[in-house]
Write an enzyme that holds these catalytic residues in place. Structure first.
Site, PDB file in Angstrom:
ATOM      1  N   GLY A   1       2.573   3.524  -4.811  1.00  0.00           N
ATOM      2  CA  GLY A   1       2.433   4.213  -6.098  1.00  0.00           C
ATOM      3  C   GLY A   1       1.921   3.322  -7.220  1.00  0.00           C
ATOM      4  O   GLY A   1       2.064   3.676  -8.397  1.00  0.00           O
TER       5      GLY A   1
ATOM      6  N   TYR B   1      -3.686   1.104   8.038  1.00  0.00           N
ATOM      7  CA  TYR B   1      -2.449   0.503   7.497  1.00  0.00           C
ATOM      8  C   TYR B   1      -1.332   1.535   7.466  1.00  0.00           C
ATOM      9  O   TYR B   1      -1.585   2.728   7.330  1.00  0.00           O
ATOM     10  CB  TYR B   1      -2.671   0.026   6.051  1.00  0.00           C
ATOM     11  CG  TYR B   1      -3.647  -1.112   5.924  1.00  0.00           C
ATOM     12  CD1 TYR B   1      -3.243  -2.431   6.096  1.00  0.00           C
ATOM     13  CD2 TYR B   1      -4.991  -0.859   5.626  1.00  0.00           C
ATOM     14  CE1 TYR B   1      -4.151  -3.476   5.966  1.00  0.00           C
ATOM     15  CE2 TYR B   1      -5.904  -1.904   5.505  1.00  0.00           C
ATOM     16  CZ  TYR B   1      -5.474  -3.202   5.669  1.00  0.00           C
ATOM     17  OH  TYR B   1      -6.363  -4.240   5.552  1.00  0.00           O
TER      18      TYR B   1
ATOM     19  N   MET C   1       0.859  -1.187   0.000  1.00  0.00           N
ATOM     20  CA  MET C   1       0.000   0.000   0.000  1.00  0.00           C
ATOM     21  C   MET C   1       0.905   1.251   0.000  1.00  0.00           C
ATOM     22  O   MET C   1       2.007   1.214   0.534  1.00  0.00           O
ATOM     23  CB  MET C   1      -0.905   0.017   1.226  1.00  0.00           C
ATOM     24  CG  MET C   1      -1.997  -1.044   1.173  1.00  0.00           C
ATOM     25  SD  MET C   1      -3.074  -0.978   2.623  1.00  0.00           S
ATOM     26  CE  MET C   1      -3.932   0.584   2.375  1.00  0.00           C
TER      27      MET C   1
ATOM     28  N   CYS D   1      10.960  -3.090  10.239  1.00  0.00           N
ATOM     29  CA  CYS D   1       9.899  -2.483  11.064  1.00  0.00           C
ATOM     30  C   CYS D   1       8.617  -3.308  10.998  1.00  0.00           C
ATOM     31  O   CYS D   1       7.855  -3.356  11.969  1.00  0.00           O
ATOM     32  CB  CYS D   1       9.664  -1.031  10.636  1.00  0.00           C
ATOM     33  SG  CYS D   1      11.127   0.004  10.918  1.00  0.00           S
TER      34      CYS D   1
ATOM     35  N   GLU E   1      -6.453  -3.000  -8.143  1.00  0.00           N
ATOM     36  CA  GLU E   1      -6.811  -3.833  -6.990  1.00  0.00           C
ATOM     37  C   GLU E   1      -7.056  -5.286  -7.416  1.00  0.00           C
ATOM     38  O   GLU E   1      -8.017  -5.944  -6.967  1.00  0.00           O
ATOM     39  CB  GLU E   1      -8.062  -3.276  -6.278  1.00  0.00           C
ATOM     40  CG  GLU E   1      -7.966  -1.829  -5.851  1.00  0.00           C
ATOM     41  CD  GLU E   1      -6.984  -1.561  -4.711  1.00  0.00           C
ATOM     42  OE1 GLU E   1      -6.417  -2.524  -4.171  1.00  0.00           O
ATOM     43  OE2 GLU E   1      -6.766  -0.383  -4.401  1.00  0.00           O
TER      44      GLU E   1
HETATM   45  N1  LIG Z   1       4.519   5.855   3.264  1.00  0.00           N
HETATM   46  C1  LIG Z   1       4.360   6.365   2.051  1.00  0.00           C
HETATM   47  N2  LIG Z   1       5.295   6.137   1.099  1.00  0.00           N
HETATM   48  C2  LIG Z   1       5.158   6.659  -0.130  1.00  0.00           C
HETATM   49  N3  LIG Z   1       4.083   7.386  -0.543  1.00  0.00           N
HETATM   50  C3  LIG Z   1       3.113   7.613   0.349  1.00  0.00           C
HETATM   51  C4  LIG Z   1       3.212   7.132   1.685  1.00  0.00           C
HETATM   52  N4  LIG Z   1       2.092   7.539   2.354  1.00  0.00           N
HETATM   53  C5  LIG Z   1       1.332   8.216   1.477  1.00  0.00           C
HETATM   54  N5  LIG Z   1       1.923   8.274   0.265  1.00  0.00           N
HETATM   55  C6  LIG Z   1       1.327   8.896  -0.920  1.00  0.00           C
HETATM   56  O1  LIG Z   1       0.775   7.842  -1.683  1.00  0.00           O
HETATM   57  C7  LIG Z   1       1.028   8.086  -3.072  1.00  0.00           C
HETATM   58  C8  LIG Z   1       0.897   6.781  -3.825  1.00  0.00           C
HETATM   59  O2  LIG Z   1      -0.470   6.457  -3.859  1.00  0.00           O
HETATM   60  P1  LIG Z   1      -1.043   5.277  -4.712  1.00  0.00           P
HETATM   61  O3  LIG Z   1      -0.562   5.339  -6.132  1.00  0.00           O
HETATM   62  O4  LIG Z   1      -2.550   5.298  -4.505  1.00  0.00           O
HETATM   63  O5  LIG Z   1      -0.402   4.001  -4.001  1.00  0.00           O
HETATM   64  P2  LIG Z   1      -0.898   2.481  -3.995  1.00  0.00           P
HETATM   65  O6  LIG Z   1      -1.890   2.301  -5.127  1.00  0.00           O
HETATM   66  O7  LIG Z   1       0.348   1.662  -4.206  1.00  0.00           O
HETATM   67  O8  LIG Z   1      -1.518   2.260  -2.658  1.00  0.00           O
HETATM   68  C9  LIG Z   1       2.388   8.725  -3.055  1.00  0.00           C
HETATM   69  O9  LIG Z   1       2.659   9.506  -4.224  1.00  0.00           O
HETATM   70  C10 LIG Z   1       2.303   9.624  -1.825  1.00  0.00           C
HETATM   71  O10 LIG Z   1       1.713  10.853  -2.156  1.00  0.00           O
HETATM   72  C1  LIG Z   2      -2.678  -5.231   3.132  1.00  0.00           C
HETATM   73  C2  LIG Z   2      -4.146  -5.395   2.920  1.00  0.00           C
HETATM   74  C3  LIG Z   2      -4.870  -4.376   2.327  1.00  0.00           C
HETATM   75  N1  LIG Z   2      -6.211  -4.523   2.154  1.00  0.00           N
HETATM   76  C4  LIG Z   2      -6.982  -3.438   1.520  1.00  0.00           C
HETATM   77  C5  LIG Z   2      -6.728  -2.058   2.070  1.00  0.00           C
HETATM   78  C6  LIG Z   2      -7.008  -1.177   0.883  1.00  0.00           C
HETATM   79  O1  LIG Z   2      -8.424  -0.933   0.885  1.00  0.00           O
HETATM   80  C7  LIG Z   2      -6.622  -2.045  -0.307  1.00  0.00           C
HETATM   81  C8  LIG Z   2      -5.264  -1.728  -0.883  1.00  0.00           C
HETATM   82  O2  LIG Z   2      -5.262  -0.474  -1.507  1.00  0.00           O
HETATM   83  P1  LIG Z   2      -3.962   0.228  -2.131  1.00  0.00           P
HETATM   84  O3  LIG Z   2      -4.487   0.910  -3.362  1.00  0.00           O
HETATM   85  O4  LIG Z   2      -2.949  -0.829  -2.441  1.00  0.00           O
HETATM   86  O5  LIG Z   2      -3.465   1.196  -1.119  1.00  0.00           O
HETATM   87  O6  LIG Z   2      -6.598  -3.380   0.161  1.00  0.00           O
HETATM   88  C9  LIG Z   2      -6.850  -5.686   2.534  1.00  0.00           C
HETATM   89  O7  LIG Z   2      -8.070  -5.834   2.338  1.00  0.00           O
HETATM   90  N2  LIG Z   2      -6.131  -6.695   3.112  1.00  0.00           N
HETATM   91  C10 LIG Z   2      -4.805  -6.589   3.321  1.00  0.00           C
HETATM   92  O8  LIG Z   2      -4.191  -7.552   3.849  1.00  0.00           O
HETATM   93 ZN   LIG Z   3      11.373   0.718   8.636  1.00  0.00          ZN
END
Ligand SMILES: Nc1ncnc2c1ncn2[C@@H]1O[C@H](COP(=O)(O)OP(=O)(O)O)[C@@H](O)[C@H]1O
Ligand SMILES: Cc1cn([C@H]2C[C@H](O)[C@@H](COP(=O)(O)O)O2)c(=O)[nH]c1=O
Ligand SMILES: [Zn+2]
Length: 208
Positions: A29, A181, A26, A188, A97
């Site tokens: 990016g 999360y 999560m 860590c 997703e």
């Molecule tokens: N711990 C973190 N590390 C990196 N980016 C983070 C963090 N927390 C929040 N962000 C934000 O999340 C963005 C990425 O979001 P997103 O593309 O939706 O990620 P993912 O789909 O992998 O969950 C980054 O550009 C940044 O703005």
């Molecule tokens: C680790 C983990 C995540 N999820 C859920 C939490 C969020 O709603 C999505 C992941 O979204 P992202 O775009 O990658 O930030 O998945 C979950 O249901 N179970 C898990 O173990």
């Molecule tokens: Zn760490």
């Protein structure tokens, strides 16, 4: 940074589709990278269609929205099979997703690629317990291109590949954001509640 293959210029009888997998924890990016590739496909005047599992309603019913508020419209679907029905003959199929889809997602992505479509599939490679999530490992195996992106560990600032769950639930599927999360590095993540906070790490540096 991933750059698109230029197979578009192949003669029609040689033209083929392919699968690109974008994986990571999560906040790493994945969605931003998916949106970036889909926007570039649109600039190339390709016909793009985007899907997400209907259960993911965190930020928006239909749109795909990143943690940084980038968004792109999508079609929410209940099953992977619906993607095949709805993708038609578009050039590029985006899927976010992917870890939440049923196992048919593998055959669906394969079929689309064999039909000549470019498939870009993004999803969590590991769940909160650090275990491979849903069909992501298989999708990564059949993909021509795999991109693993990394977040920043909010505890120590290293690169993060784990999604650490802050709430006590053991359910595999638990939608959430920073409320439930945080991104963590290997150390860590494994230290769990014992991991020292960032402020503590800074103190250490300041005391040197
Ligand atoms: N711990 C973190 N590390 C990196 N980016 C983070 C963090 N927390 C929040 N962000 C934000 O999340 C963005 C990425 O979001 P997103 O593309 O939706 O990620 P993912 O789909 O992998 O969950 C980054 O550009 C940044 O703005
Ligand atoms: C680790 C983990 C995540 N999820 C859920 C939490 C969020 O709603 C999505 C992941 O979204 P992202 O775009 O990658 O930030 O998945 C979950 O249901 N179970 C898990 O173990
Ligand atoms: Zn760490």
């Amino acid at each position: 940074m991933f750059i698109e293959p230029t197979r578009r210029r192949d003669p029609p009888h040689l033209r083929t589709g392919w699968i690109e997998a974008i994986c990571g924890s999560m906040f790493s990016g994945k969605t931003e990278e998916l949106i970036r590739r889909l926007n570039r496909a649109r600039i190339a005047k390709l016909n793009v269609r985007i899907f997400k599992p209907a259960l993911d309603t965190r930020y928006h019913e239909a749109d795909i929205v990143s943690h940084s508020a980038l968004s792109i419209e999508s079609i929410p679907v209940q099953t992977a099979g619906q993607i095949l029905q709805l993708a038609g003959n578009c050039d590029v199929v985006g899927i976010d997703e992917a870890q939440f889809f049923d196992k048919d997602i593998i055959a669906v992505c394969n079929t689309l690629a064999i039909q000549g479509q470019r498939v870009i599939v993004a999803g969590l490679d590991m769940d909160f317990a650090g275990q491979p999530f849903g069909c992501m490992p298989q999708l990564m195996a059949i993909a021509e291109y795999v991109t693993k992106v990394h977040a920043i560990c909010v505890v120590c600032g290293d690169i993060a590949q784990y999604s650490y769950r802050l709430v006590p639930s053991q359910e595999r599927v638990l939608l959430g954001e920073t409320d439930s999360y945080e991104a963590r590095c290997r150390r860590c993540f494994n230290l769990g509640d014992q991991a020292g906070r960032k402020e503590w790490a800074y103190e250490d540096v300041n005391n040197e």
